[in-house]
Design an enzyme around this catalytic site. Structure first.
Site, PDB file in Angstrom:
ATOM      1  CE  LYS A  37       3.409  -0.005   5.014  1.00 46.61           C
ATOM      2  NZ  LYS A  37       2.142   0.038   4.028  1.00 46.61           N
TER       3      LYS A  37
ATOM      4  NE  ARG B  65       3.358  -8.524  10.006  1.00 50.02           N
ATOM      5  CZ  ARG B  65       2.989  -7.782   9.250  1.00 50.02           C
ATOM      6  NH1 ARG B  65       1.971  -8.297   8.446  1.00 50.02           N
ATOM      7  NH2 ARG B  65       3.340  -6.785   8.832  1.00 50.02           N
TER       8      ARG B  65
ATOM      9  CD  GLU C  33      -2.968   1.237   2.303  1.00 51.43           C
ATOM     10  OE1 GLU C  33      -2.786   0.143   3.323  1.00 51.43           O
ATOM     11  OE2 GLU C  33      -3.816   2.186   2.647  1.00 51.43           O
TER      12      GLU C  33
HETATM   13  P1  ATP Z   1      -0.115  -2.037   6.676  1.00 50.13           P
HETATM   14  O1  ATP Z   1      -1.279  -2.828   6.095  1.00 50.13           O
HETATM   15  O2  ATP Z   1      -0.214  -1.700   8.088  1.00 50.13           O
HETATM   16  O3  ATP Z   1      -0.268  -0.694   5.922  1.00 50.13           O
HETATM   17  P2  ATP Z   1       1.914  -3.543   5.727  1.00 50.13           P
HETATM   18  O4  ATP Z   1       3.357  -3.731   6.478  1.00 50.13           O
HETATM   19  O5  ATP Z   1       0.767  -4.759   5.761  1.00 50.13           O
HETATM   20  O6  ATP Z   1       1.274  -2.579   6.533  1.00 50.13           O
HETATM   21  P3  ATP Z   1       1.725  -3.547   3.017  1.00 50.13           P
HETATM   22  O7  ATP Z   1       2.248  -2.368   2.189  1.00 50.13           O
HETATM   23  O8  ATP Z   1       0.326  -3.743   2.884  1.00 50.13           O
HETATM   24  O9  ATP Z   1       2.085  -3.105   4.450  1.00 50.13           O
HETATM   25  O10 ATP Z   1       2.659  -4.738   2.654  1.00 50.13           O
HETATM   26  C1  ATP Z   1       2.825  -5.141   1.324  1.00 50.13           C
HETATM   27  C2  ATP Z   1       3.301  -6.613   1.379  1.00 50.13           C
HETATM   28  O11 ATP Z   1       4.506  -6.766   2.345  1.00 50.13           O
HETATM   29  C3  ATP Z   1       2.111  -7.414   1.972  1.00 50.13           C
HETATM   30  O12 ATP Z   1       1.988  -8.600   1.181  1.00 50.13           O
HETATM   31  C4  ATP Z   1       2.480  -8.163   3.505  1.00 50.13           C
HETATM   32  O13 ATP Z   1       2.093  -9.186   3.812  1.00 50.13           O
HETATM   33  C5  ATP Z   1       3.989  -7.880   3.251  1.00 50.13           C
HETATM   34  N1  ATP Z   1       4.807  -7.604   4.764  1.00 50.13           N
HETATM   35  C6  ATP Z   1       4.618  -6.587   5.461  1.00 50.13           C
HETATM   36  N2  ATP Z   1       5.240  -6.688   6.449  1.00 50.13           N
HETATM   37  C7  ATP Z   1       5.897  -7.961   6.457  1.00 50.13           C
HETATM   38  C8  ATP Z   1       6.714  -8.673   7.383  1.00 50.13           C
HETATM   39  N3  ATP Z   1       7.178  -7.852   8.411  1.00 50.13           N
HETATM   40  N4  ATP Z   1       7.067  -9.612   7.033  1.00 50.13           N
HETATM   41  C9  ATP Z   1       6.997 -10.286   5.696  1.00 50.13           C
HETATM   42  N5  ATP Z   1       5.994  -9.385   4.828  1.00 50.13           N
HETATM   43  C10 ATP Z   1       5.399  -8.411   5.142  1.00 50.13           C
END
Ligand code: ATP
Ligand code: MG
Length: 572
Positions: free
Chosen positions: A286, A276, A50
Site C-alpha cells: 500500500k 499472501r 485498515e
Molecule cells: P498494511 O498493513 O500495510 O496497511 P495490508 O495489505 O495488510 O497493508 P490491510 O488493510 O491490513 O492491508 O489488509 C486487510 C486484509 O487483507 C488482511 O487480513 C490482510 O492479511 C489481507 N491482505 C492484504 N494483502 C494481501 C495479499 N497480498 N494477499 C492476501 N491477503 C492480503
C-alpha cells in the site's frame, strides 16, 4: 510460480476450480470444526481492512476466501474496519472499500469497526493490569525496540516492568486522559523478555496519539496496537475462524495468550494463516502504491495500470474473472508468486464469451475503392459474438473510402506477410475482397493513401469462383467513423519481481507503460457502448470503455494467450 507448494493447476482457466468448490487445508479444518468443534457448527469469518488505502488484487484473495467460506458453510462474514491508527485513516477509504467489495460481488453480514470496541478493549486492558499482566513503560520506541533482543539474544527487562498494579492503573488512566505526550509512555503486556518468540517479548498494547480519529473524534488519546485489537475484536464479534496472512504466524501464540488470560470461553476464535498473493510485475505494498499516486507516476488510485480493484475495474477486469482466479489459485501455506499472465487468462476467457466484437483502427491508413459506385450506400452484416449466438448481428456501414490499419499494408512485403500489398488481394472482415492497385505517397515518400478495387461478387466473404485469399483484415468506413482515443498498456514494472533483490521496486518502473492514441477510427456502434463495458476490437484485443470519458477505450488484455505459451515453454 516460484514455490512448488503454491503451484497453480495447469488446467485452462475455464476448467479450473472456478466457483470455489475446491477444498484446501483451511476448508478441511473448518469442515472438521463444523463436525466436531467448539462452535456448535457455526462458521464466522471476517475481512479486516485498515481504512488507509484502496483495496488491491491481494485483498481480493482474502475477500474471496473469507466471504467464500462463509457462503460455502452457510455462515457469516463480518467486514471489520481495523481503524486503530487515527493518523492515516479516513472515511473516504471506508466508503471505497465497501464499494469495491460490493463490486466483487460479496455482501458482508455485518459492518463493524474496531473503534466500536475501544471501551471494551480498554476495560480488558485494565483487567490485565490488575492481574499483573500488563504495565506502563516509559522507555521510548527506539529503546523498546533495541531492548527486545534478537533471535539469538535475550531481551532486556524494562526498568519499569515491576511497577505496582496501582501505579500502572494510575499511569494508564492518565495516558488515557491525555496527560502525556505521544511516545512518552506505552502499555505493554507482561509476558517474557526471554521468550523464543520475539512477538511474545512484552508486546506493546497501547500507544499515545493526540490525533483526531475519523469516528471517535477526540475521545481517545490511546490507541490499541494490531496485536491487542485484533484477536479481541474477533472475540467480541464471535468470529470462529480468523484467517490471516502468513506473516502473522509468529503472532498466533500472542493471539491465544490474550484470550487465555482474559478467560474467554472454549468457543473463542482460532487463527489460521495462509499465503499472501503476489503477482509478477506487480507491487502490492500500500505504501508503494501510495507513492506512485503522490509522485504523479500514475493518474491516481484508479489508474488502469494500478493493481487496485478500482484500477482493474477501469481497465476492464470483470469481477467474475477475479473471483475465478482466486478460486483457481486457492490457498497455500507457502508464499509464492503467481504469473500476471494467469490472471489475464481468466480475464480473456471471460471476455471471449461475453464481449461484443467491434472494429476499430488505431493507426489509420486511408483506402479509396476506385470502382465503388458513386453515391452507393451499403451496410455489411457482422456477427457480434461468434461464441454467443444470442448476441446476434449488427449492420456495419461500408463505403468507397475506408480506413485500415497502417501495419496491415507493406509496399515490399517479406515472405510471411500475407496482408495487403501492391497487386495483392485480401478479405475485409464481414466485407468484400479488395486488391491494392496503387499507392499514393507524399513528398517525403510517406504513404498517404492506397487505391484498391473491390469485387462486388465477394460480398459474403467468399469468391464465387472459389479463389482464396490468405488474410482477413479489419476496417472502418471513413464516412461513418467515429473518432476516439485508445490507451494501450504495458507492464507497469519491467522486473518480474520488482524490488525482490532488496532494491526500491519503483526503480523498475516501466517508462513506457502507457501509450495514448488519439484520432483512432471507430465503427459507429462503438459510440453506443455503455461506460465500463468491454468489447473486443477485432484482431487487437479487449478494450474497456472508460467509466467517465466517452469514446476513450483502455486495452484490457490482448488476444494472445500468453499463459498457454508459458505453460508450453514449461512443458518442453
Ligand atoms: P498494511 O498493513 O500495510 O496497511 P495490508 O495489505 O495488510 O497493508 P490491510 O488493510 O491490513 O492491508 O489488509 C486487510 C486484509 O487483507 C488482511 O487480513 C490482510 O492479511 C489481507 N491482505 C492484504 N494483502 C494481501 C495479499 N497480498 N494477499 C492476501 N491477503 C492480503
Ligand atoms: Mg495490515
Amino acid at each position: 510460480m516460484n514455490e512448488p507448494a503454491d503451484s497453480p493447476n495447469p488446467d485452462s482457466p475455464s476448467t479450473g476450480s472456478a466457483g470455489g468448490s475446491g477444498t484446501d487445508f483451511i476448508r478441511e479444518k473448518i469442515a472438521a470444526d463444523v463436525a466436531d468443534g467448539p462452535y456448535g457448527g457455526r462458521v464466522q469469518t471476517r475481512f479486516p481492512p485498515e481504512p488507509n488505502g484502496f483495496l488491491h488484487i491481494g485483498h481480493a484473495k482474502a475477500i474471496a476466501l473469507n466471504f467464500g467460506i462463509a457462503e460455502e458453510f452457510d455462515g457469516t462474514c463480518v467486514l471489520r474496519f481495523d481503524d486503530t491508527n487515527p493518523d492515516t485513516e479516513d472515511s473516504r477509504f471506508v466508503d471505497a472499500i465497501q464499494d469495491d467489495i460490493a463490486w466483487l460481488g460479496y455482501r458482508p453480514s455485518t459492518i463493524a469497526y474496531a473503534s466500536d470496541y475501544f471501551g471494551r478493549l480498554h476495560d480488558w486492558a485494565v483487567q490485565l493490569i490488575e492481574a499483573g499482566l500488563a504495565y506502563v513503560d516509559d522507555q521510548d520506541a527506539e529503546t523498546i525496540s533495541a531492548n527486545r533482543g534478537g533471535f539469538t539474544e535475550p531481551g532486556v527487562d524494562s526498568p519499569w516492568r515491576d511497577r505496582t498494579v496501582d501505579e500502572n492503573l494510575d499511569l494508564f488512566a492518565r495516558m488515557r486522559a491525555g496527560e502525556f505526550a505521544e511516545g512518552e509512555k506505552v502499555l505493554r503486556a507482561r509476558i517474557d523478555m526471554n521468550h523464543d518468540n520475539m512477538a511474545m517479548r512484552d508486546p506493546v498494547m497501547y500507544r499515545i496519539r493526540h490525533s483526531h480519529h475519523f469516528r471517535t473524534g477526540d475521545d481517545w488519546k490511546i490507541y490499541p496496537t494490531y496485536d491487542w485489537a485484533h484477536g479481541q475484536s474477533d472475540a467480541i464479534e464471535g468470529t470462529t475462524h480468523s484467517l490471516c496472512t502468513l506473516e502473522f504466524d509468529t503472532h498466533r501464540p500472542l493471539y491465544e495468550w490474550f484470550h487465555e488470560q482474559l478467560g474467554l470461553a472454549e468457543d473463542r476464535p482460532r487463527q489460521t494463516e495462509f499465503a499472501r498473493l503476489n503477482l509478477t510485475h506487480t507491487v502490492m505494498s500500500k505504501r508503494k502504491l501510495a507513492q506512485l499516486v503522490s509522485d504523479g507516476l500514475v493518474d491516481g488510485w484508479d489508474d488502469p495500470r494500478m493493481p487496485t480493484l478500482r484500477g482493474l475495474r477501469r481497465r476492464g477486469y470483470p469481477p467474475e474473472a477475479i473471483r475465478a482466479f482466486a478460486a483457481h489459485i486457492g490457498v497455500a501455506r507457502v508464499n509464492g508468486t503467481h504469473e500476471i499472465e494467469l490472471l489475464e487468462s481468466f480475464v480473456r476467457t471471460h471476455h471471449n464469451t461475453h464481449a461484443l466484437r467491434r472494429m476499430a483502427v488505431l493507426d489509420p491508413l486511408e483506402v479509396v475503392i476506385t470502382n465503388w459506385p458513386e453515391g452507393l450506400a451499403d451496410t455489411r452484416q457482422a456477427v457480434n459474438n461468434p461464441e454467443d449466438d444470442t448476441a446476434g448481428t449488427r449492420d456495419v456501414p461500408f463505403g468507397g473510402r475506408l480506413f485500415i490499419e497502417r501495419a496491415d499494408f507493406m509496399v515490399d512485403p517479406p515472405k510471411k506477410f500475407y496482408r495487403l500489398a501492391p497487386g495483392r488481394e485480401v478479405r475485409l472482415r464481414a466485407g468484400y475482397f479488395i486488391t491494392c492497385t496503387d499507392v499514393e505517397t507524399d513528398d517525403d515518400g510517406e504513404i498517404v493513401r492506397l487505391l484498391c478495387s473491390y469485387d462486388p461478387e465477394t460480398a459474403g466473404g467468399q469468391a464465387p469462383d472459389g479463389r482464396k485469399v490468405k488474410a482477413t483484415i479489419h476496417w472502418v468506413s471513413a464516412a461513418h467513423a467515429v473518432d476516439g482515443t485508445v490507451v494501450l498498456y504495458d507492464r507497469l514494472f519491467t522486473d518480474s519481481h520488482p524490488g525482490a533483490d532488496g532494491t526500491d521496486p519503483l526503480a523498475s518502473l516501466n517508462p513506457s507503460s502507457r501509450e495514448i492514441r488519439t484520432g483512432c477510427k471507430l465503427e459507429p456502434a462503438l459510440a453506443d457502448t455503455p461506460p465500463g463495458e468491454v468489447v473486443q476490437f477485432e484482431r487487437l484485443g479487449y478494450f474497456a470503455h472508460d467509466l467517465d470519458e466517452p469514446l476513450r477505450f483502455h486495452r484490457t488484455v490482448g488476444l494472445r494467450d500468453e499463459w498457454a505459451n508459458i505453460q508450453k515453454r514449461r512443458d518442453l
